[in-house]
Structures are given as C-alpha cells and as structure tokens.
Design an enzyme around this catalytic site. Structure first.
Site, PDB file in Angstrom:
ATOM      1  N   HIS A  46       0.854  -1.181   0.000  1.00 31.33           N
ATOM      2  CA  HIS A  46       0.000   0.000   0.000  1.00 31.33           C
ATOM      3  C   HIS A  46       0.893   1.234   0.000  1.00 31.33           C
ATOM      4  O   HIS A  46       1.840   1.334   0.778  1.00 31.33           O
ATOM      5  CB  HIS A  46      -0.926  -0.005   1.221  1.00 31.33           C
ATOM      6  CG  HIS A  46      -1.932  -1.102   1.184  1.00 31.33           C
ATOM      7  ND1 HIS A  46      -2.231  -1.887   2.282  1.00 31.33           N
ATOM      8  CD2 HIS A  46      -2.714  -1.567   0.167  1.00 31.33           C
ATOM      9  CE1 HIS A  46      -3.161  -2.765   1.949  1.00 31.33           C
ATOM     10  NE2 HIS A  46      -3.459  -2.602   0.666  1.00 31.33           N
ATOM     11  N   GLY A  47       0.564   2.176  -0.885  1.00 28.66           N
ATOM     12  CA  GLY A  47       1.439   3.326  -1.084  1.00 28.66           C
ATOM     13  C   GLY A  47       1.638   4.181   0.145  1.00 28.66           C
ATOM     14  O   GLY A  47       2.698   4.791   0.314  1.00 28.66           O
ATOM     15  N   ASP A  48       0.633   4.231   1.031  1.00 24.47           N
ATOM     16  CA  ASP A  48       0.732   5.072   2.222  1.00 24.47           C
ATOM     17  C   ASP A  48       1.280   4.306   3.421  1.00 24.47           C
ATOM     18  O   ASP A  48       1.097   4.744   4.568  1.00 24.47           O
ATOM     19  CB  ASP A  48      -0.638   5.673   2.552  1.00 24.47           C
ATOM     20  CG  ASP A  48      -1.687   4.606   2.869  1.00 24.47           C
ATOM     21  OD1 ASP A  48      -1.446   3.419   2.522  1.00 24.47           O
ATOM     22  OD2 ASP A  48      -2.734   4.946   3.452  1.00 24.47           O
ATOM     23  N   GLU A  49       1.943   3.197   3.176  1.00 19.42           N
ATOM     24  CA  GLU A  49       2.597   2.420   4.236  1.00 19.42           C
ATOM     25  C   GLU A  49       4.055   2.201   3.837  1.00 19.42           C
ATOM     26  O   GLU A  49       4.439   1.109   3.409  1.00 19.42           O
ATOM     27  CB  GLU A  49       1.859   1.097   4.446  1.00 19.42           C
ATOM     28  CG  GLU A  49       0.396   1.284   4.869  1.00 19.42           C
ATOM     29  CD  GLU A  49      -0.403  -0.019   4.872  1.00 19.42           C
ATOM     30  OE1 GLU A  49       0.225  -1.094   4.778  1.00 19.42           O
ATOM     31  OE2 GLU A  49      -1.644   0.046   4.951  1.00 19.42           O
ATOM     32  N   ARG A  55      -6.175  -6.443  -2.948  1.00 19.41           N
ATOM     33  CA  ARG A  55      -7.519  -6.950  -3.247  1.00 19.41           C
ATOM     34  C   ARG A  55      -7.598  -7.352  -4.724  1.00 19.41           C
ATOM     35  O   ARG A  55      -8.693  -7.578  -5.227  1.00 19.41           O
ATOM     36  CB  ARG A  55      -8.596  -5.888  -2.976  1.00 19.41           C
ATOM     37  CG  ARG A  55      -8.554  -5.253  -1.594  1.00 19.41           C
ATOM     38  CD  ARG A  55      -8.913  -6.212  -0.480  1.00 19.41           C
ATOM     39  NE  ARG A  55      -9.054  -5.494   0.784  1.00 19.41           N
ATOM     40  CZ  ARG A  55      -8.045  -5.222   1.608  1.00 19.41           C
ATOM     41  NH1 ARG A  55      -6.816  -5.597   1.281  1.00 19.41           N
ATOM     42  NH2 ARG A  55      -8.253  -4.573   2.755  1.00 19.41           N
ATOM     43  N   HIS A  84       3.420  -4.298   6.255  1.00 17.92           N
ATOM     44  CA  HIS A  84       2.367  -3.285   6.198  1.00 17.92           C
ATOM     45  C   HIS A  84       2.470  -2.374   7.413  1.00 17.92           C
ATOM     46  O   HIS A  84       3.275  -2.598   8.323  1.00 17.92           O
ATOM     47  CB  HIS A  84       0.988  -3.947   6.162  1.00 17.92           C
ATOM     48  CG  HIS A  84       0.722  -4.737   4.923  1.00 17.92           C
ATOM     49  ND1 HIS A  84      -0.155  -4.317   3.944  1.00 17.92           N
ATOM     50  CD2 HIS A  84       1.214  -5.928   4.496  1.00 17.92           C
ATOM     51  CE1 HIS A  84      -0.185  -5.204   2.967  1.00 17.92           C
ATOM     52  NE2 HIS A  84       0.637  -6.195   3.283  1.00 17.92           N
ATOM     53  N   GLU A  87       2.057  -6.608  10.131  1.00 15.35           N
ATOM     54  CA  GLU A  87       1.765  -5.213  10.459  1.00 15.35           C
ATOM     55  C   GLU A  87       2.810  -4.784  11.479  1.00 15.35           C
ATOM     56  O   GLU A  87       2.818  -5.265  12.615  1.00 15.35           O
ATOM     57  CB  GLU A  87       0.352  -5.091  11.031  1.00 15.35           C
ATOM     58  CG  GLU A  87      -0.751  -5.628  10.130  1.00 15.35           C
ATOM     59  CD  GLU A  87      -1.125  -4.648   9.024  1.00 15.35           C
ATOM     60  OE1 GLU A  87      -0.640  -3.492   9.056  1.00 15.35           O
ATOM     61  OE2 GLU A  87      -1.913  -5.039   8.137  1.00 15.35           O
TER      62      GLU A  87
END
Length: 486
Positions: A122-125, A184, A223, A305
């Site tokens: 994910h780009g914002d992680e 997804r 993540h 995570e």
C-alpha cells in the site's frame, strides 16, 4: 507550559498541522522510550481508513522512488559477491519493481529453499520499503560475522522487493496509479473476482509471474497500521468475521509466533493474543495476496503489520528497524532451522523426481522442484507426522517421523509402478526437450524385452537358413539323373 498547551490544542484541531510541526523539529518536544513503546509501536488499534496526509513534509527523511532505485543499485555494487539486482516488471507509471536477491550463489538454481519479503504493498505504508533496504544492507555487512546472517546467505535464496507500489507511494495514497488496492487484486478462493488476468494490475501480474518463475517456500509482506502477525485465511465463505483456519493452521501459527516473539513488543499486544491473528477473525478481505500465495503458489505467506503509525517520522525508522531486525532474520532462518526437508529420486535410474509431499491429516500438497526434486515442507514442531511422497507412474512411499524443534531431513526413493501399462512412460520429463533422454528412458525400462526379442529373431533366422539349405539339396538330387554325360 504554554508551548505544550499550544501543541495540545493544535493536535486536537488539526492533526495534520501537528505532524507538520513535529516534522519541522520542535526543539522542546522529544519522544521518550515510554511514549515510543506505548503509542507508535505498542498499540493495537487498526487504522482501517486511509490517512489524509497531503503535506510534503510527511515524506521528509523518506527515500523517493529515485532515491530507492539508486540505493538498491548501490547495494548491488557493494555486495556483488552475494547478491544480484533484477526487476520483475513495471508499475502502471513505468517504474521498475526492483528486487535484491541475497545468496552465496545468486541467480543460480540450487536445492535450497527460497524466501521473499515484499514492502510498500500500500502506497501510504512506506515503513516496509525503508526497513527492507536496511535489512539487506545489514545482512551484507554482517555476513561471516553474524551466525544468522551467514546461515541465511549460505542456505537460503532471499529475495527482497522493497516497493510493490511505487506509484502509490509517490501519490501518497493507499492504491496504485489506477486507484486499485493491490491487496484486493488477486484471484480469490471464495468469490469469482479478479479471474480475468487481463484486468489485473501490472504490479499484480508481476508478482504472479514471479511466483511461476521461482519456487518460493515462504514469504511475508510488510504493512503499517497495526502491530500483529497475520496468517491465513484472510476471508470466509459467508463473509462473516470469524476464525477461518486453513489446512496448515498450526504451522502458520508457529511461523507467526516466531516473528511476534522475536519482536521487541509485538507479543505483548493486548488486543491480539501473542501478537498474532487469523486474518478472517480480525476482518475479512478478499482478493488478498497472502491466501493466493498459499493456494496457487505453494508458498506460506504472512502479512506483517509492523507499526501502528502508517507514516511515522523518519527519525524513528532506525528504532523500528531494531525492533524488527531479529524477527525478520529468524523468520527467514526458520526455513532451514525447522520443518521437513529432502529430495526424491527414482530407484531404477537415480534421476530426481518432481513428486509431491503430503502430511497425513493435512489437505495440502507441497511440490518438489523440477530440476533437483528438493522439497521443503514447513510444519509445526513437537508432533508426529506421516510423510508421503507420490508421483503418477511410481509407487507412493510413506514414513512416520517425530519432528522436534529442529529441522529433519527425509529423502525418498520411489519405485516405478509397472502394474499399469504406460504409466512410467507418461512420467518421462518431456520439458527437457531432449529426445535422447526419452530413447534412453525406453531402453532402460525395456532392455530385457529387447534381448528376448533379439534371441527369438536369431532363432527364426537360423531355422530359415536351415530350411533353405534343405530345399537346395533336394533340388540337386532330383536334377542329377537327368544330367547328360558326354
């Protein structure tokens, strides 16, 4: 006091401005070890909504995509003896998806397990991409110095993809440039989604192609937004939030616990017992990369995570790395320190057989490699297992073992199944494209039949010659009286 009150009011009214002020270095504020443990890296609340961080200061101290590319190439030059750099494809906007392979024989196919780390799905992680580059450099610097680093380099092929979603990172958002959530975008086992390969994102296609080219034993994606090690299944058949165990549930719990217990404080989570969770029990997702790896790739993947704060200040990255370093090392090392490993051969020719390995009571197949027929079956320790090796055209063999904490080596030699006609011939490895191998295969298996046939032919020739000689003799005896004597 007024200064602290100002920042308190600022944080309540505008969190974005509060982070901006911190990033610009408020000299009177520091993050104490207690705050560090309890907030950014010890919390358990999941940030499910995309953070709205539009200010450029949030990226201060983080590598840009160009910086990352240059750092990866610099790593390749620095550690050229034990690494290679390659790309598995391009993002939507054409940025290469660079991979660092670390091994004492990089780029060579060996009878060793392969592991992959993937960051920035994910780009914002973005924490994962920073940590993975630090991780690669740490292994390079500590090879032949640290036992775990040396073990990994000499016994595992480690592949590191720091950024799967470079476009999302540059856009500072979760999804890729086409605004698709890459986690997804994979085919799902429960629902007919993403089944059309042409509709998948280029980043997803690159991962799937990568899995077809390299036989990975295990992997993990990094993540941000929580502090927990997540394992399959990620979804349920009825879309309910409930624990949904995969066939290797115990093994996955063991793998997740390796990471959690080696982490600085992940295992102390108050929300997730032991710092691990079943994905569907946390919140179900569909089209995820984790489940697809296990189902279609034969690869045991975890979703890690690693920080509550998706985009923490860059000056905290070294500490986050120290919190995760031992976990990352031990997870890779577990491929050779635990589980069942071996090779499978044919009894008649000694050639490697790409057979399958099953454990009784677990509905899952692990395939041996095509070239060396080596297999690496991860399994939870302190249990008895009945291991079976099987391949069409050969008689299956099984053995019972007790798996301790350490790894166990179990080789198999399979006998050809001669009870069914054509079975052995059908399992000749025709992918090699060498007709001489096929001829040799036929000659080895039907040698006795050829000898018998040759003897019969010789005997028939002998009888035929004898009969011809007998006929000639009779013809001479009949013609002799008619002969005229002068």
């Amino acid at each position: 006091m007024k200064f602290l009150l100002f920042f308190l009011l600022l944080s309540l009214s505008s969190p974005a401005l509060f982070h901006l002020a911190l990033a610009r270095g408020a000299s009177n504020i520091s993050i104490s070890p207690v705050d560090f443990d309890s907030h950014a890296y010890g919390g358990s609340a999941r940030v499910l909504l995309e953070d709205n961080k539009s200010e450029g200061s949030i990226m201060q101290g983080y590598m840009t995509n160009k910086d990352l590319e240059e750092a990866i190439k610099a790593f390749g030059k620095k550690c050229s003896q034990i690494s290679r750099i390659y790309s598995i494809g391009d993002s939507v906007q054409g940025f290469p998806l660079w991979v660092m392979e670390i091994s004492d024989k990089p780029g060579q196919e060996e009878a060793k397990p392969a592991f992959k780390y993937i960051g920035n799905v994910h780009g914002d992680e973005p924490v994962g991409r920073e940590l993975l580059l630090q991780f690669a450099n740490w292994i390079c610097d500590n090879y032949l110095k640290d036992p775990l680093a040396t073990l990994i380099v000499e016994n595992v092929h480690l592949h590191i993809l720091p950024s799967m979603n470079p476009d999302g990172f540059s856009l500072r958002r979760r999804n890729n440039a086409n605004n698709v959530d890459l986690n997804r975008d994979f085919p799902d086992q429960f629902f007919v989604i993403n089944d059309d390969e042409y509709d998948r994102q280029p980043e997803t296609k690159a991962i799937m192609k990568w899995m077809r080219e390299i036989h990975f034993t295990a992997s993990a994606s990094l993540h941000g937004g929580a502090l927990v090690a997540n394992y399959p299944w990620d979804g349920t058949a009825d879309k309910r939030k409930d624990y949904y165990a995969c066939p290797d549930d115990e093994t996955f719990r063991f793998m997740a616990s390796i990471y959690s217990r080696s982490h600085h404080n992940m295992s102390f989570s108050q929300e997730f017992q032991g710092g691990i969770t079943n994905g569907a029990a946390w919140y179900p997702i569909y089209g995820g990369m984790q489940d697809w790896n296990y189902i279609h790739g034969g690869c045991f993947e975890l979703t890690l995570e690693i920080t509550d704060n998706k985009w923490p200040p860059a000056d905290e990255l070294p500490t986050i790395f120290e919190y995760n370093k031992l976990s990352m090392l031990k997870l890779v090392a577990s491929l050779v320190q635990t589980g069942i490993h071996g090779r499978i051969f044919s009894s008649d020719s000694g050639t490697p057989l790409p057979a399958t390995i099953t454990l009784k009571g677990i509905d899952y197949l692990v395939k041996a490699s095509q070239k060396f027929a080596d297999y690496h079956r991860l399994a939870a320790p302190r249990q008895k297992y009945e291991v079976t090796a099987s391949m069409p055209g050969y008689k299956s063999k099984d053995t019972s073992i007790w798996l301790e904490e350490g790894a166990m080596s179990v080789d198999f030699v399979l006998d050809p199944d001669t009870t069914a006609k054509g079975k052995v011939i059908q399992n000749c490895d025709c992918n090699c494209g060498n007709r001489l191998d096929f001829v040799g295969y036929i000659w080895r298996h039907y040698f006795e039949a050829y000898i018998f046939l040759a003897v019969v032919l010789v005997f028939i020739c002998f009888l035929f010659q004898r009969r011809m000689k007998s006929r000639l003799s009779k013809q001479r005896l009949v013609a002799l009286p008619k002969r005229t004597v002068v």
